[in-house]
Design a protein around this motif. Structure first.
Motif, short mmCIF file in Angstrom:
data_model
loop_
_atom_site.label_atom_id
_atom_site.label_comp_id
_atom_site.label_asym_id
_atom_site.label_seq_id
_atom_site.Cartn_x
_atom_site.Cartn_y
_atom_site.Cartn_z
N ASN A 94 14.84 2.97 -5.43
CA ASN A 94 14.96 1.51 -5.33
C ASN A 94 15.56 0.87 -6.58
O ASN A 94 15.68 -0.35 -6.64
CB ASN A 94 13.58 0.91 -5.05
N LYS A 95 15.91 1.69 -7.56
CA LYS A 95 16.43 1.20 -8.84
C LYS A 95 15.57 0.08 -9.41
O LYS A 95 16.06 -0.88 -10.00
CB LYS A 95 17.89 0.76 -8.68
N GLY A 96 14.26 0.23 -9.20
CA GLY A 96 13.31 -0.72 -9.74
C GLY A 96 13.32 -2.09 -9.07
O GLY A 96 12.67 -3.01 -9.54
N GLN A 97 14.04 -2.20 -7.96
CA GLN A 97 14.17 -3.50 -7.26
C GLN A 97 13.41 -3.46 -5.94
O GLN A 97 13.60 -2.53 -5.15
CB GLN A 97 15.64 -3.81 -7.00
N HIS A 136 0.84 -1.21 0.00
CA HIS A 136 0.00 0.00 0.00
C HIS A 136 0.87 1.25 0.00
O HIS A 136 0.60 2.21 -0.73
CB HIS A 136 -0.95 -0.02 1.20
N ASN A 137 1.93 1.25 0.80
CA ASN A 137 2.82 2.41 0.87
C ASN A 137 3.55 2.64 -0.45
O ASN A 137 3.80 3.79 -0.82
CB ASN A 137 3.83 2.25 2.01
N LEU A 138 3.90 1.55 -1.15
CA LEU A 138 4.52 1.70 -2.46
C LEU A 138 3.51 2.21 -3.49
O LEU A 138 3.84 2.98 -4.38
CB LEU A 138 5.10 0.36 -2.94
N ALA A 143 6.15 11.16 -6.91
CA ALA A 143 6.63 10.29 -5.83
C ALA A 143 6.90 8.88 -6.34
O ALA A 143 7.87 8.24 -5.92
CB ALA A 143 5.64 10.27 -4.67
N HIS A 144 6.06 8.38 -7.25
CA HIS A 144 6.30 7.06 -7.83
C HIS A 144 7.65 7.03 -8.56
O HIS A 144 8.41 6.07 -8.44
CB HIS A 144 5.20 6.69 -8.82
N LYS A 146 10.58 0.05 -12.39
CA LYS A 146 9.20 0.06 -11.90
C LYS A 146 9.16 0.69 -10.51
O LYS A 146 10.11 0.59 -9.74
CB LYS A 146 8.64 -1.36 -11.84
N TYR A 147 8.04 1.33 -10.19
CA TYR A 147 7.91 1.99 -8.89
C TYR A 147 7.42 1.06 -7.79
O TYR A 147 7.47 1.39 -6.61
CB TYR A 147 7.02 3.24 -8.98
N ARG A 148 6.93 -0.13 -8.17
CA ARG A 148 6.52 -1.16 -7.21
C ARG A 148 6.44 -2.48 -7.97
O ARG A 148 6.39 -2.48 -9.20
CB ARG A 148 5.19 -0.83 -6.55
#
Length: 181
Positions: free
Chosen positions: A176-179, A7-9, A168-169, A56-58
């Motif tokens: 997170n470099k998409g990870q 949810h936070n992501l 923010a995304h 990816k953002y999540r």
């Protein structure tokens, strides 16, 4: 990953909260957020590699590239929704399938066209929204997907939140470099 972490992501700045009593300070701040989105996106993305644009953002979320193309599509729709509400009595707007749009070929292309669209749309939005009077801010449209009637003033807040939500995304994807675990 827990439901709360997911949810936070998904909502890194929280879910959209529009105050019951909307003031001119809210409206002016929201319009500024809307107007500033294209420059913020240029600033964040101007030196990104193709690899970074595909972060990816999540988990199972969109890439940075898809987020930017989505903002262009969404905010083109916002301009039309505002104009319909200003020129018709409580029009029913047409929703669209954002997830399906994100799978179309243009979402995998360079972001230049989406940024150009956002610059033009947001320039028009800024001019139009800053010219609204208190009566126009209360005009409404019906969103059938949400089974809800929105006042223009609420929609301004929603699109300001949407702008900040996707910035923010992008920042989250880069951090997170998409990870993700």
């Amino acid at each position: 990953m827990t439901e709360q972490e997911f949810h936070n992501l998904r909502f890194p700045i929280g879910e959209c909260q529009i105050p019951e009593a909307i003031t001119s300070n809210h409206i002016n701040g929201w319009i500024n957020d809307i107007v500033e989105l294209p420059d913020a996106l240029v600033h964040i993305t101007e030196n990104l590699s193709e690899t970074a644009l595909n972060y990816k953002y999540r988990p199972k979320g969109w890439t940075i590239k898809q987020v930017i193309h989505h903002c262009a599509d969404s905010h083109m729709n916002s301009l039309i929704r505002f104009k319909l509400a200003l020129t018709e009595h409580r029009p029913t707007i047409r929703p669209y399938f954002e997830d399906r749009f994100a799978k179309l070929a243009d979402y995998n292309q360079p972001i230049d066209s989406a940024i150009a669209i956002l610059k033009g749309v947001h320039q028009k939005l800024g001019i139009m929204l800053r010219a609204l009077d208190t009566v126009e801010l209360k005009r409404e449209f019906i969103h059938p997907e949400h089974n809800k009637t929105y006042r223009i003033e609420e929609a301004i807040g929603l699109y300001a939140w949407h702008s900040n939500h996707h910035i923010a995304h992008i920042n989250q994807a880069l951090k997170n470099k998409g990870q993700f675990n």
